[in-house]
Design a protein around this motif. Structure first.
Motif, PDB file in Angstrom:
ATOM      1  N   THR A 100       0.825  -1.213   0.000  1.00  0.00           N
ATOM      2  CA  THR A 100       0.000   0.000   0.000  1.00  0.00           C
ATOM      3  C   THR A 100       0.858   1.261   0.000  1.00  0.00           C
ATOM      4  O   THR A 100       0.353   2.357   0.210  1.00  0.00           O
ATOM      5  CB  THR A 100      -0.933   0.017   1.221  1.00  0.00           C
ATOM      6  N   GLN A 101       2.148   1.078  -0.212  1.00  0.00           N
ATOM      7  CA  GLN A 101       3.124   2.170  -0.311  1.00  0.00           C
ATOM      8  C   GLN A 101       3.156   3.036   0.942  1.00  0.00           C
ATOM      9  O   GLN A 101       3.298   4.246   0.876  1.00  0.00           O
ATOM     10  CB  GLN A 101       2.847   3.016  -1.558  1.00  0.00           C
ATOM     11  N   GLN A 102       3.030   2.379   2.098  1.00  0.00           N
ATOM     12  CA  GLN A 102       3.138   3.081   3.380  1.00  0.00           C
ATOM     13  C   GLN A 102       4.481   2.811   4.055  1.00  0.00           C
ATOM     14  O   GLN A 102       4.779   3.392   5.085  1.00  0.00           O
ATOM     15  CB  GLN A 102       2.021   2.637   4.330  1.00  0.00           C
ATOM     16  N   LEU A 103       5.279   1.909   3.465  1.00  0.00           N
ATOM     17  CA  LEU A 103       6.544   1.520   4.075  1.00  0.00           C
ATOM     18  C   LEU A 103       7.673   2.350   3.485  1.00  0.00           C
ATOM     19  O   LEU A 103       7.933   2.307   2.280  1.00  0.00           O
ATOM     20  CB  LEU A 103       6.800   0.028   3.824  1.00  0.00           C
ATOM     21  N   SER A 104       8.347   3.121   4.341  1.00  0.00           N
ATOM     22  CA  SER A 104       9.447   3.948   3.845  1.00  0.00           C
ATOM     23  C   SER A 104      10.784   3.216   3.931  1.00  0.00           C
ATOM     24  O   SER A 104      11.657   3.424   3.090  1.00  0.00           O
ATOM     25  CB  SER A 104       9.516   5.254   4.638  1.00  0.00           C
ATOM     26  N   ASN A 105      10.942   2.336   4.925  1.00  0.00           N
ATOM     27  CA  ASN A 105      12.196   1.607   5.102  1.00  0.00           C
ATOM     28  C   ASN A 105      12.016   0.174   4.602  1.00  0.00           C
ATOM     29  O   ASN A 105      11.674  -0.722   5.359  1.00  0.00           O
ATOM     30  CB  ASN A 105      12.595   1.633   6.583  1.00  0.00           C
ATOM     31  N   THR A 106      12.273  -0.041   3.321  1.00  0.00           N
ATOM     32  CA  THR A 106      12.064  -1.366   2.742  1.00  0.00           C
ATOM     33  C   THR A 106      13.134  -2.360   3.193  1.00  0.00           C
ATOM     34  O   THR A 106      12.945  -3.561   3.045  1.00  0.00           O
ATOM     35  CB  THR A 106      12.042  -1.304   1.206  1.00  0.00           C
ATOM     36  N   ALA A 107      14.227  -1.890   3.751  1.00  0.00           N
ATOM     37  CA  ALA A 107      15.266  -2.790   4.248  1.00  0.00           C
ATOM     38  C   ALA A 107      14.767  -3.609   5.432  1.00  0.00           C
ATOM     39  O   ALA A 107      15.285  -4.694   5.706  1.00  0.00           O
ATOM     40  CB  ALA A 107      16.504  -2.003   4.649  1.00  0.00           C
ATOM     41  N   SER A 108      13.736  -3.123   6.115  1.00  0.00           N
ATOM     42  CA  SER A 108      13.198  -3.865   7.254  1.00  0.00           C
ATOM     43  C   SER A 108      12.574  -5.188   6.807  1.00  0.00           C
ATOM     44  O   SER A 108      12.514  -6.137   7.590  1.00  0.00           O
ATOM     45  CB  SER A 108      12.183  -3.019   8.012  1.00  0.00           C
ATOM     46  N   LEU A 109      12.132  -5.278   5.554  1.00  0.00           N
ATOM     47  CA  LEU A 109      11.613  -6.540   5.028  1.00  0.00           C
ATOM     48  C   LEU A 109      12.711  -7.602   5.020  1.00  0.00           C
ATOM     49  O   LEU A 109      12.487  -8.748   5.417  1.00  0.00           O
ATOM     50  CB  LEU A 109      11.083  -6.357   3.607  1.00  0.00           C
ATOM     51  N   ARG A 110      13.879  -7.227   4.580  1.00  0.00           N
ATOM     52  CA  ARG A 110      15.011  -8.150   4.517  1.00  0.00           C
ATOM     53  C   ARG A 110      15.408  -8.605   5.915  1.00  0.00           C
ATOM     54  O   ARG A 110      15.672  -9.789   6.150  1.00  0.00           O
ATOM     55  CB  ARG A 110      16.186  -7.447   3.830  1.00  0.00           C
ATOM     56  N   VAL A 111      15.416  -7.666   6.854  1.00  0.00           N
ATOM     57  CA  VAL A 111      15.808  -7.985   8.224  1.00  0.00           C
ATOM     58  C   VAL A 111      14.827  -8.971   8.843  1.00  0.00           C
ATOM     59  O   VAL A 111      15.238  -9.977   9.439  1.00  0.00           O
ATOM     60  CB  VAL A 111      15.898  -6.697   9.069  1.00  0.00           C
ATOM     61  N   THR A 112      13.530  -8.729   8.687  1.00  0.00           N
ATOM     62  CA  THR A 112      12.550  -9.631   9.296  1.00  0.00           C
ATOM     63  C   THR A 112      12.551 -10.987   8.606  1.00  0.00           C
ATOM     64  O   THR A 112      12.383 -12.012   9.268  1.00  0.00           O
ATOM     65  CB  THR A 112      11.127  -9.049   9.273  1.00  0.00           C
ATOM     66  N   ARG A 113      12.752 -11.007   7.289  1.00  0.00           N
ATOM     67  CA  ARG A 113      12.805 -12.284   6.574  1.00  0.00           C
ATOM     68  C   ARG A 113      13.966 -13.130   7.096  1.00  0.00           C
ATOM     69  O   ARG A 113      13.831 -14.344   7.308  1.00  0.00           O
ATOM     70  CB  ARG A 113      12.941 -12.036   5.076  1.00  0.00           C
ATOM     71  N   ARG A 114      15.095 -12.506   7.331  1.00  0.00           N
ATOM     72  CA  ARG A 114      16.260 -13.234   7.837  1.00  0.00           C
ATOM     73  C   ARG A 114      16.079 -13.650   9.292  1.00  0.00           C
ATOM     74  O   ARG A 114      16.567 -14.701   9.705  1.00  0.00           O
ATOM     75  CB  ARG A 114      17.522 -12.398   7.664  1.00  0.00           C
TER      76      ARG A 114
END
Length: 69
Positions: free
Chosen positions: A36-50
């Motif tokens: 929904t384009q509300q996430l500004s820090n997309t790097a947090s996706l990588r961190v949580t996935r790991r």
């Protein structure tokens, strides 16, 4: 990173299962924010996935260890 692993290794199987579910729920929320384009820090996706992968790996190791005994 080693600190997260050390913390996870101290937990028992039931606690790890809860941790995995909580991390997956957090990751899903972040994915929805990105969609929904509300996430500004997309790097947090990588961190949580790991983090999910780390918890699942330790959970699998503990299950294998307990089944081999």
């Amino acid at each position: 990173m080693a600190n997260k692993s050390a913390d996870l290794r101290q937990k028992d199987v039931a606690a790890l299962e809860g941790e995995v579910k909580e991390l997956q729920r957090a990751h899903f929320g972040l994915r929805m924010q990105k969609a929904t384009q509300q996430l500004s820090n997309t790097a947090s996706l990588r961190v949580t996935r790991r983090d999910v992968a780390r918890a699942k790996t330790i959970l699998a190791q503990k299950r294998a260890e307990s089944s081999s005994k």
